[in-house]
Write an enzyme that holds these catalytic residues in place. Structure first.
Site, short mmCIF file in Angstrom:
data_model
loop_
_atom_site.label_atom_id
_atom_site.label_comp_id
_atom_site.label_asym_id
_atom_site.label_seq_id
_atom_site.Cartn_x
_atom_site.Cartn_y
_atom_site.Cartn_z
N SER A 195 1.01 -1.25 -0.02
CA SER A 195 0.07 0.04 0.03
C SER A 195 0.85 1.13 -0.05
O SER A 195 2.06 1.10 0.31
CB SER A 195 -0.96 0.02 1.40
N TYR A 206 -2.42 -1.35 10.66
CA TYR A 206 -2.46 -1.58 8.99
C TYR A 206 -1.27 -1.16 8.48
O TYR A 206 -0.49 -1.73 7.62
CB TYR A 206 -3.61 -0.86 8.42
#
Length: 319
Positions: A164, A176
């Site tokens: 990401s 995350y």
């Protein structure tokens, strides 16, 4: 001199476009293993590569995901159940793939499986929240890769890791970003280790796209659960209306930043799998290119100031 530089740049871009437009041959002899094919990027990529003639091995977590993919694909595509957080499941899948691909080996593995919740301010988390996400987003990526790496080496193929842009910069708390930074580090080390064997290791770093990871309803429900389990003194520090203000800010931000065209990411994945000369990194999404990546190169005091000013104000703040 200026014209000369422009001509050189133009020639370089033409050369790069020509090189990147080349695709590998004999797709029908190449097996591609994709995790997380129930929905989102993985589901679309499996169907896309199937249409291009690749022999897709689609790892799904649910029977529903397998059934829906089978209905939309050719008989070249094979679905199977895999839980990337369970090493026994990963090993069982790898053994099946070994028996399927034979001496040709595995052309590519695309580590796409990932989750976005639980996620929230770091203080709201428990170590179990971290473990549950890291088990899928990071340890699962490593486990799946190592399970099929001998087959990838045999084919001199590719490892495609979906990280990401938030593996490059951290605008919010929770596990995350930690998991995605880990994927980036694993990707970088593996790329160097595998280069002598002719194995290419590529990384996809998307910005905000409309998937379950950015589903505001799911995120709001998760944040509410985290808030409800907090001790009262922590709630008092943040303020009674912190959650409501956070929801409003998140909704407005996602409305502006989230891209609904998932094929922008799938196109990058396909290029990583099928191009003769793939890129080392792909950063699909205008927000990744124009906001998050430029910010990641800024001095820390600038990014900290930017993120603090664009976050909900905390009642107990001393700033």
């Amino acid at each position: 001199m200026f014209v000369y530089i422009l001509v050189l740049l133009a020639l370089w871009f033409v050369y790069r476009w020509f090189q990147e437009s080349k695709r590998v041959a004999d797709n029908g002899d190449k097996h591609v293993y994709i995790t997380g094919c129930d929905t989102g990027f993985g589901h679309l990529l499996a169907k896309h590569l199937d249409k291009l003639g690749f022999r897709v091995i689609a790892g799904c977590y649910t029977e529903k995901g397998e059934d829906e993919l089978k209905k939309a694909s050719s008989d070249r595509l094979t679905t199977l159940h895999v839980d990337v957080s369970d090493s026994a499941s990963v090993r069982q899948t790898a053994a099946f793939i070994d028996s399927l691909v034979g001496q040709k080996g595995l052309w590519a593995v695309v580590n796409n499986a990932g989750i976005g919740v639980p996620s929230g301010p770091t203080e709201w988390m428990t170590i179990e929240d971290y473990k549950s996400m890291l088990a899928v987003n990071l340890v699962g990526v490593i486990d799946v890769t190592l399970s099929v790496l001998p087959l990838i080496k045999k084919a001199r193929g590719r490892v495609v890791n979906v990280a990401s842009v938030f593996g490059r910069i951290t605008p919010f708390g929770g596990p995350y970003c930690v998991s995605k930074y880990g994927v980036e580090a694993f990707n970088d080390s593996l790329r160097l280790n595998m280069a002598p064997f002719g194995v290419k290791v590529l990384c996809i770093e998307p910005g905000f796209f409309k998937t379950n990871v950015t589903n505001t309803e799911i995120l709001e429900n998760n944040l509410t659960k985290l808030w409800d389990r907090l001790p009262q003194h922590v709630k008092d520090d943040y303020g009674a209306d912190f959650l409501e203000r956070g929801f409003k800010m998140m909704s407005e931000r996602f409305r502006v930043l989230t891209d609904g065209d998932l094929m922008k990411v799938v196109g990058c994945m396909e290029h990583a799998v099928a191009a003769v000369h793939p890129r080392t990194r792909y950063s699909p999404g205008w927000d990744a290119k124009l906001i998050w990546l430029p910010l990641s190169y800024m001095p820390t005091f600038i990014t900290d100031s930017f993120f603090l000013k664009s976050s909900p104000r905390i009642k107990a703040s001393v700033l």
